[in-house]
Design a protein around this motif. Structure first.
Motif, PDB file in Angstrom:
ATOM      1  N   THR A  19       0.819  -1.214   0.000  1.00  0.00           N
ATOM      2  CA  THR A  19       0.000   0.000   0.000  1.00  0.00           C
ATOM      3  C   THR A  19       0.852   1.262   0.000  1.00  0.00           C
ATOM      4  OG1 THR A  19      -0.282  -0.011   2.405  1.00  0.00           O
ATOM      5  CG2 THR A  19      -1.995  -1.110   1.084  1.00  0.00           C
ATOM      6  N   SER A  20       2.089   1.170   0.476  1.00  0.00           N
ATOM      7  CA  SER A  20       2.963   2.344   0.416  1.00  0.00           C
ATOM      8  C   SER A  20       3.302   2.692  -1.031  1.00  0.00           C
ATOM      9  CB  SER A  20       4.234   2.137   1.228  1.00  0.00           C
ATOM     10  OG  SER A  20       5.029   1.119   0.653  1.00  0.00           O
ATOM     11  N   GLU A  23       0.362   4.666  -2.354  1.00  0.00           N
ATOM     12  CA  GLU A  23       0.421   6.049  -1.868  1.00  0.00           C
ATOM     13  C   GLU A  23       1.474   6.867  -2.613  1.00  0.00           C
ATOM     14  OE1 GLU A  23       1.001   5.699   2.344  1.00  0.00           O
ATOM     15  OE2 GLU A  23      -0.932   4.688   2.610  1.00  0.00           O
ATOM     16  N   ARG A  26       0.183   7.713  -6.053  1.00  0.00           N
ATOM     17  CA  ARG A  26      -0.859   8.743  -5.941  1.00  0.00           C
ATOM     18  C   ARG A  26      -0.252  10.128  -5.701  1.00  0.00           C
ATOM     19  NH1 ARG A  26      -4.606   8.610  -8.257  1.00  0.00           N
ATOM     20  NH2 ARG A  26      -5.587   6.817  -7.347  1.00  0.00           N
ATOM     21  N   LEU A  46      -8.057  -3.721   1.404  1.00  0.00           N
ATOM     22  CA  LEU A  46      -8.094  -2.583   0.489  1.00  0.00           C
ATOM     23  C   LEU A  46      -9.484  -1.972   0.336  1.00  0.00           C
ATOM     24  CD1 LEU A  46      -5.688  -3.922  -2.277  1.00  0.00           C
ATOM     25  CD2 LEU A  46      -5.153  -2.577  -0.247  1.00  0.00           C
ATOM     26  N   GLU A  47     -10.462  -2.536   1.038  1.00  0.00           N
ATOM     27  CA  GLU A  47     -11.827  -1.989   0.973  1.00  0.00           C
ATOM     28  C   GLU A  47     -11.837  -0.534   1.388  1.00  0.00           C
ATOM     29  OE1 GLU A  47     -14.720  -4.107   3.257  1.00  0.00           O
ATOM     30  OE2 GLU A  47     -14.589  -5.861   1.968  1.00  0.00           O
ATOM     31  N   ASN A  49     -10.318   1.934   0.140  1.00  0.00           N
ATOM     32  CA  ASN A  49      -9.099   2.706  -0.124  1.00  0.00           C
ATOM     33  C   ASN A  49      -9.370   3.639  -1.303  1.00  0.00           C
ATOM     34  OD1 ASN A  49      -6.557   3.610  -1.100  1.00  0.00           O
ATOM     35  ND2 ASN A  49      -5.553   1.914  -0.060  1.00  0.00           N
ATOM     36  N   ASN A  51      -7.507   5.405  -3.025  1.00  0.00           N
ATOM     37  CA  ASN A  51      -6.446   5.458  -4.023  1.00  0.00           C
ATOM     38  C   ASN A  51      -6.496   4.312  -5.025  1.00  0.00           C
ATOM     39  OD1 ASN A  51      -5.197   7.792  -2.925  1.00  0.00           O
ATOM     40  ND2 ASN A  51      -4.355   6.515  -1.307  1.00  0.00           N
ATOM     41  N   ILE A  52      -7.359   3.349  -4.789  1.00  0.00           N
ATOM     42  CA  ILE A  52      -7.431   2.170  -5.648  1.00  0.00           C
ATOM     43  C   ILE A  52      -8.774   2.132  -6.370  1.00  0.00           C
ATOM     44  CG2 ILE A  52      -7.370  -0.344  -5.707  1.00  0.00           C
ATOM     45  CD1 ILE A  52      -5.533  -0.208  -3.256  1.00  0.00           C
TER      46      ILE A  52
END
Length: 104
Positions: A19-20, A23, A26, A46-47, A49, A51-52
């Motif tokens: 996930t970093s 980020e 993004r 990831l629910e 999120n 950014n996704i």
């Protein structure tokens, strides 16, 4: 527009570490479209999120190769600019190879 596919089909900690990367993309490219491939059971990480855009879930436990084939069909529809495979396994290499990257 830049579109990215991140592939991380290992375990919970590996997805959290990935996930970093989401980020960072993004922050660098605020308009990027980011999709993520992970193994069944980790999708809740990831629910919600923001950014996704899409989360693709691969069920490795049942009908592994049939599910892999279906996953590849879904991924190919997006024609990503960049695929970031965070795994070393042949199956994720196959997803990367078959992802149908945009030609630049």
């Amino acid at each position: 527009m830049n579109s990215f596919l991140i592939i991380q089909t290992a375990f919970i900690g590996d997805v959290i570490l990935a996930t970093s990367l989401v980020e960072t993309i993004r922050k660098t490219l605020p308009d990027a479209q980011i999709d993520f491939v992970l193994r069944k059971g980790n999708e809740s990480l990831l629910e919600g999120n923001p950014n996704i855009r899409n989360v693709f879930v691969w069920n490795k436990q049942e009908k592994k190769y049939a599910n892999l084939s279906g996953l590849i069909r879904e991924v190919r529809k997006n024609k990503y600019d960049t695929v970031l495979n965070l795994q070393r396994f042949a199956s994720t290499g196959f997803i990367t190879w078959r992802s149908k990257l945009q030609k630049k």
